[in-house]
Design a protein around this motif. Structure first.
Motif, PDB file in Angstrom:
ATOM      1  N   ALA A  39      -6.046  41.414   6.620  1.00 48.55           N
ATOM      2  CA  ALA A  39      -4.816  42.216   6.563  1.00 48.55           C
ATOM      3  C   ALA A  39      -4.131  42.268   7.928  1.00 48.55           C
ATOM      4  O   ALA A  39      -2.905  42.176   8.028  1.00 48.55           O
ATOM      5  CB  ALA A  39      -5.149  43.625   6.079  1.00 48.55           C
ATOM      6  N   LYS A  40      -4.920  42.393   8.986  1.00 53.32           N
ATOM      7  CA  LYS A  40      -4.351  42.452  10.337  1.00 53.32           C
ATOM      8  C   LYS A  40      -3.769  41.104  10.754  1.00 53.32           C
ATOM      9  O   LYS A  40      -2.756  41.042  11.460  1.00 53.32           O
ATOM     10  CB  LYS A  40      -5.419  42.904  11.330  1.00 53.32           C
ATOM     11  CG  LYS A  40      -5.885  44.342  11.124  1.00 53.32           C
ATOM     12  CD  LYS A  40      -6.976  44.714  12.111  1.00 53.32           C
ATOM     13  CE  LYS A  40      -7.449  46.146  11.908  1.00 53.32           C
ATOM     14  NZ  LYS A  40      -8.525  46.514  12.868  1.00 53.32           N
ATOM     15  N   VAL A 100      -0.303  40.582   9.429  1.00 48.75           N
ATOM     16  CA  VAL A 100       0.680  41.269  10.266  1.00 48.75           C
ATOM     17  C   VAL A 100       0.955  40.466  11.533  1.00 48.75           C
ATOM     18  O   VAL A 100       2.108  40.267  11.928  1.00 48.75           O
ATOM     19  CB  VAL A 100       0.185  42.684  10.628  1.00 48.75           C
ATOM     20  CG1 VAL A 100       1.155  43.349  11.606  1.00 48.75           C
ATOM     21  CG2 VAL A 100       0.029  43.533   9.374  1.00 48.75           C
ATOM     22  N   ARG A 139       0.732  46.912   7.143  1.00 46.15           N
ATOM     23  CA  ARG A 139      -0.263  45.978   6.607  1.00 46.15           C
ATOM     24  C   ARG A 139      -0.062  45.779   5.109  1.00 46.15           C
ATOM     25  O   ARG A 139      -0.157  44.657   4.593  1.00 46.15           O
ATOM     26  CB  ARG A 139      -1.675  46.492   6.902  1.00 46.15           C
ATOM     27  CG  ARG A 139      -2.092  46.335   8.350  1.00 46.15           C
ATOM     28  CD  ARG A 139      -3.595  46.506   8.517  1.00 46.15           C
ATOM     29  NE  ARG A 139      -4.016  47.878   8.276  1.00 46.15           N
ATOM     30  CZ  ARG A 139      -4.084  48.817   9.219  1.00 46.15           C
ATOM     31  NH1 ARG A 139      -3.740  48.527  10.481  1.00 46.15           N
ATOM     32  NH2 ARG A 139      -4.497  50.024   8.935  1.00 46.15           N
TER      33      ARG A 139
END
Length: 263
Positions: A186-187, A190, A250
């Motif tokens: 998820a990071k 981003v 996110r």
């Protein structure tokens, strides 16, 4: 003008290499078409690259690639369409080179860093691509913690292993590795959209994907997610005022990525 269009005179007939058009008529024809297309390429470069120097590099790369490939241009599509397709490919190539260069760079204070986490296994150099470099950049900027970074690199190096086996290699419980990987993915979404939009088609592709994510009937982009995504990713603003904006960002990136052509 030649100095601007073709660095070091690469487009002149007396220096044309193999595969280049040498006919003055073709050269003049290309020059006129490029003059008309150049503002569009420049605007695209400014919107996708991180600074003016990178945008200029991209413009020069597109000019060179278009000139060298002009002999293959058959007019089946508009010249501008053909050139912008080249620009998209060159932007992705430039971004990958920058990511790989960033991965090789070591901060001067790296030797002062201490961590109880084990060193991650190195990925096979033959399979090097933008993802390991993006993970390294995210780790260096504090967007991934040491455990998340170690798990991502281990997963890339050992794609067929179970979480238990990866955990054994890292000295961590398997379930902890699985959770760390989910958080890291998820990071990294981003990080990709924030720092390297050129890899997924630039700002215009991001805007289209955001609009599509907001229209899907199931689990669409919420107004709060869209607001944070627009501010952080599209407008490059840092004055986030919504509560819990990192979680919203996110979630937004996860939904938008599903509508992008990934590199």
């Amino acid at each position: 003008m030649h100095a601007q269009l073709f660095p070091d005179g690469a487009g002149r007939e007396d220096r044309a290499g193999p595969g280049l058009r040498k006919c003055p008529t073709d050269h003049d024809e290309f020059t006129l078409r490029w003059i008309a297309a150049r503002p569009h390429v420049a605007a695209y470069a400014r919107s996708t690259m991180r600074n003016a120097a990178d945008a200029e590099d991209l413009g020069q790369a597109v000019a060179m690639r278009a000139w060298r490939g002009y002999a293959t241009f058959r007019g089946e599509s508009a010249f501008l369409t053909w050139v912008m397709a080249i620009a998209t490919r060159e932007a992705a190539r430039l971004a990958v080179r920058q990511l790989r260069r960033a991965e090789r760079e070591v901060p001067l204070d790296r030797h002062r860093e201490t961590s109880a986490e084990p060193d991650p296994p190195s990925a096979d150099p033959s399979s090097a691509c933008w993802l390991p470099a993006l993970a390294e950049q995210a780790r260096a900027q504090g967007e991934l913690n040491p455990t998340e970074y170690a798990v991502v690199r281990a997963r890339l190096a050992l794609p067929d292993r179970t979480w238990g086996e990866i955990g054994t290699a890292l000295g961590l419980p398997g379930p902890r590795c699985a959770v760390a990987h989910c958080r890291a993915v998820a990071k990294l979404r981003v990080a990709l959209l924030l720092h390297h939009p050129e890899l997924v088609g630039g700002e215009s592709a991001l805007r289209r994907a955001m609009e599509q994510a907001a229209r899907v009937p199931r689990n669409p982009l919420t107004d709060a997610e869209a607001d944070v995504f627009r501010r952080a990713v599209l407008d490059r603003r840092t004055d986030h005022r919504r509560r819990n904006w990192p979680t919203l960002l996110r979630s937004a990136c996860t939904k938008v990525v599903g509508h992008l052509a990934m590199p």
